[in-house]
Motif scaffolding. Structure first.
Motif, PDB file in Angstrom:
ATOM      1  N   LEU A  72       1.167  12.732 -17.864  1.00  0.00           N
ATOM      2  CA  LEU A  72       1.563  11.744 -16.845  1.00  0.00           C
ATOM      3  C   LEU A  72       2.613  12.039 -15.961  1.00  0.00           C
ATOM      4  N   ALA A  73       3.572  12.769 -16.619  1.00  0.00           N
ATOM      5  CA  ALA A  73       4.717  13.327 -15.683  1.00  0.00           C
ATOM      6  C   ALA A  73       4.244  14.168 -14.399  1.00  0.00           C
ATOM      7  N   ALA A  74       3.417  15.258 -15.039  1.00  0.00           N
ATOM      8  CA  ALA A  74       2.838  16.008 -14.054  1.00  0.00           C
ATOM      9  C   ALA A  74       1.895  15.668 -12.837  1.00  0.00           C
ATOM     10  N   LEU A  75       1.113  14.608 -13.395  1.00  0.00           N
ATOM     11  CA  LEU A  75       0.464  13.815 -12.519  1.00  0.00           C
ATOM     12  C   LEU A  75       1.295  12.932 -11.405  1.00  0.00           C
ATOM     13  N   ALA A  76       2.286  12.201 -11.865  1.00  0.00           N
ATOM     14  CA  ALA A  76       3.069  11.571 -10.945  1.00  0.00           C
ATOM     15  C   ALA A  76       3.735  12.438  -9.709  1.00  0.00           C
ATOM     16  N   ASP A  79       1.091  13.845  -7.438  1.00  0.00           N
ATOM     17  CA  ASP A  79       0.406  12.861  -6.517  1.00  0.00           C
ATOM     18  C   ASP A  79       1.540  12.534  -5.650  1.00  0.00           C
ATOM     19  N   ALA A  80       2.911  12.365  -5.989  1.00  0.00           N
ATOM     20  CA  ALA A  80       4.015  11.999  -5.187  1.00  0.00           C
ATOM     21  C   ALA A  80       4.052  13.233  -4.070  1.00  0.00           C
ATOM     22  N   ALA A  81       3.723  14.297  -4.380  1.00  0.00           N
ATOM     23  CA  ALA A  81       3.970  15.535  -3.404  1.00  0.00           C
ATOM     24  C   ALA A  81       2.791  15.509  -2.482  1.00  0.00           C
ATOM     25  N   ASP A  82       1.656  15.420  -2.898  1.00  0.00           N
ATOM     26  CA  ASP A  82       0.445  15.479  -2.140  1.00  0.00           C
ATOM     27  C   ASP A  82      -0.645  14.638  -2.812  1.00  0.00           C
ATOM     28  N   PRO A  83      -0.794  13.282  -2.206  1.00  0.00           N
ATOM     29  CA  PRO A  83      -1.682  12.460  -2.948  1.00  0.00           C
ATOM     30  C   PRO A  83      -2.984  12.886  -3.158  1.00  0.00           C
ATOM     31  N   PHE A  84      -3.773  12.496  -4.419  1.00  0.00           N
ATOM     32  CA  PHE A  84      -5.038  12.865  -4.459  1.00  0.00           C
ATOM     33  C   PHE A  84      -6.026  11.720  -4.077  1.00  0.00           C
ATOM     34  N   ALA A 125      -5.779   5.346 -15.373  1.00  0.00           N
ATOM     35  CA  ALA A 125      -4.939   4.254 -15.072  1.00  0.00           C
ATOM     36  C   ALA A 125      -3.751   4.505 -14.342  1.00  0.00           C
ATOM     37  N   ALA A 126      -3.095   5.556 -14.571  1.00  0.00           N
ATOM     38  CA  ALA A 126      -1.736   5.914 -13.662  1.00  0.00           C
ATOM     39  C   ALA A 126      -2.343   6.194 -12.127  1.00  0.00           C
ATOM     40  N   VAL A 127      -3.328   7.092 -12.159  1.00  0.00           N
ATOM     41  CA  VAL A 127      -3.676   7.495 -10.683  1.00  0.00           C
ATOM     42  C   VAL A 127      -4.489   6.514  -9.930  1.00  0.00           C
ATOM     43  N   ALA A 128      -5.245   5.364 -10.753  1.00  0.00           N
ATOM     44  CA  ALA A 128      -5.665   4.184 -10.035  1.00  0.00           C
ATOM     45  C   ALA A 128      -4.742   3.336  -9.565  1.00  0.00           C
ATOM     46  N   GLY A 129      -3.698   3.372 -10.211  1.00  0.00           N
ATOM     47  CA  GLY A 129      -2.385   2.572  -9.530  1.00  0.00           C
ATOM     48  C   GLY A 129      -2.060   2.960  -8.347  1.00  0.00           C
ATOM     49  N   TYR A 130      -1.559   4.575  -8.363  1.00  0.00           N
ATOM     50  CA  TYR A 130      -1.512   5.145  -7.145  1.00  0.00           C
ATOM     51  C   TYR A 130      -2.538   4.896  -5.885  1.00  0.00           C
ATOM     52  N   MET A 131      -3.439   5.160  -6.223  1.00  0.00           N
ATOM     53  CA  MET A 131      -4.582   5.132  -5.141  1.00  0.00           C
ATOM     54  C   MET A 131      -4.942   3.723  -4.636  1.00  0.00           C
ATOM     55  N   ALA A 132      -4.483   2.569  -5.693  1.00  0.00           N
ATOM     56  CA  ALA A 132      -4.667   1.140  -4.981  1.00  0.00           C
ATOM     57  C   ALA A 132      -3.752   0.831  -4.300  1.00  0.00           C
ATOM     58  N   GLU A 133      -2.357   1.348  -4.458  1.00  0.00           N
ATOM     59  CA  GLU A 133      -1.317   1.266  -3.472  1.00  0.00           C
ATOM     60  C   GLU A 133      -1.618   1.626  -2.035  1.00  0.00           C
ATOM     61  N   ARG A 134      -2.288   2.731  -2.150  1.00  0.00           N
ATOM     62  CA  ARG A 134      -2.686   3.438  -0.804  1.00  0.00           C
ATOM     63  C   ARG A 134      -4.182   2.836  -0.064  1.00  0.00           C
ATOM     64  N   GLY A 135      -4.714   2.423  -1.001  1.00  0.00           N
ATOM     65  CA  GLY A 135      -5.909   1.602  -0.380  1.00  0.00           C
ATOM     66  C   GLY A 135      -7.310   2.359  -0.257  1.00  0.00           C
ATOM     67  N   HIS A 136      -7.342   3.516  -0.963  1.00  0.00           N
ATOM     68  CA  HIS A 136      -8.505   4.523  -1.193  1.00  0.00           C
ATOM     69  C   HIS A 136      -8.220   5.366  -2.462  1.00  0.00           C
TER      70      HIS A 136
END
Length: 259
Positions: A72-76, A79-84, A125-136
């Motif tokens: 989860l830390a690696a994903l965060a 994704d923060a450096a270059d969003p998936f 769940a984690a990446v879905a949260g990031y993507m939802a914030e971006r809207g895609h």
């Protein structure tokens, strides 16, 4: 691959495995940006070399998803450096009850629970949260056709994949209004090195490259559920339609694979 997919930032977990490696190679093209995660450093490096040779910008991360906090830390961080834009969670492990055992070993059940359900569900769940914030964004969870059946000799495998299937359905509903799609893939038998180690017959065996292409099309269409090959979808409905006593007799009559 479409021109839009060539510019997509993609994560593939389980990339050192047969299906994950096939997915990585499928998406490898000039302009593609791939992050490949896997447990086998040597195989991961070889697959990354293939992807770079195809023109993809490729980075690797060697880790075991049993360490969920590290994953989860690696994903965060990534994704923060270059969003998936697309995340394909293809890591997993299959196993069956050992010869002479009445039930599966508790340690194996615990490990499969982490690898096949908890880790991919947490990452999704984690990446879905990031993507939802971006809207895609698009997420693919690789389950199994075994999720449709209570296999007595593979209770941990079929059970964990069933849990992942229900989670994928719930996650898809929770984020579909935020521009994020969740695709569940439920394949039958795939001709991979790991799959060959599991004893027993493997009807309608599929090549990993063919499965990867089907998964990519399903993700592009934002398909909710892909079952392949199609006869396994029929078996799923038969399992649902059988009366419980008859279903139990059929499942109990299945012969455990010989070790």
């Amino acid at each position: 691959m479409t021109e839009s997919m060539r510019r997509t930032r993609i994560l593939v977990t389980g990339a050192s495995g047969g299906l994950g490696g096939a997915l990585a190679r499928h998406y490898a093209a000039p302009g593609a940006r791939l992050s490949l995660w896997g447990r086998d450093p040597a195989r991961l490096a070889a697959i990354a070399d293939d992807c770079r040779a195809a023109g993809a910008e490729t980075q690797v991360r060697s880790l075991d998803l049993v360490d969920i906090d590290a994953a989860l830390a690696a994903l965060a961080a990534e994704d923060a450096a270059d969003p998936f834009d697309l995340v394909l969670l293809a890591s997993g492990r299959g196993d069956v009850r050992g010869p002479g055992l009445r039930v599966e070993e508790a340690a194996m059940v615990a490990r499969l629970g982490t690898i096949n359900f908890t880790a991919p569900a947490a990452l999704a769940a984690a990446v879905a949260g990031y993507m939802a914030e971006r809207g895609h964004g698009r997420i693919v969870l690789v389950g199994s056709a075994a999720a449709f059946h209570a296999l007595p000799f593979a209770a941990a495998y079929s059970g964990t994949k069933a849990g992942l299937a229900r989670f994928a359905q719930a996650l898809r509903l929770s984020v579909r209004g935020h521009g994020v799609s969740v695709t569940l893939v439920s394949p039958g038998f795939i001709d991979t090195a790991a799959g060959r180690k599991v004893p027993g017959p493997k009807p309608m065996l599929m090549r990993p490259e063919a499965v990867a292409a089907r998964i990519a099309r399903a993700a592009e269409r934002r398909q909710a559920h892909l079952v392949l090959p199609w006869p396994f979808a029929v078996l799923r409905w038969l399992d649902r339609l059988l009366p419980s006593p008859l279903r139990d007799r059929v499942l109990l009559g299945l012969t455990p694979p010989e070790g």
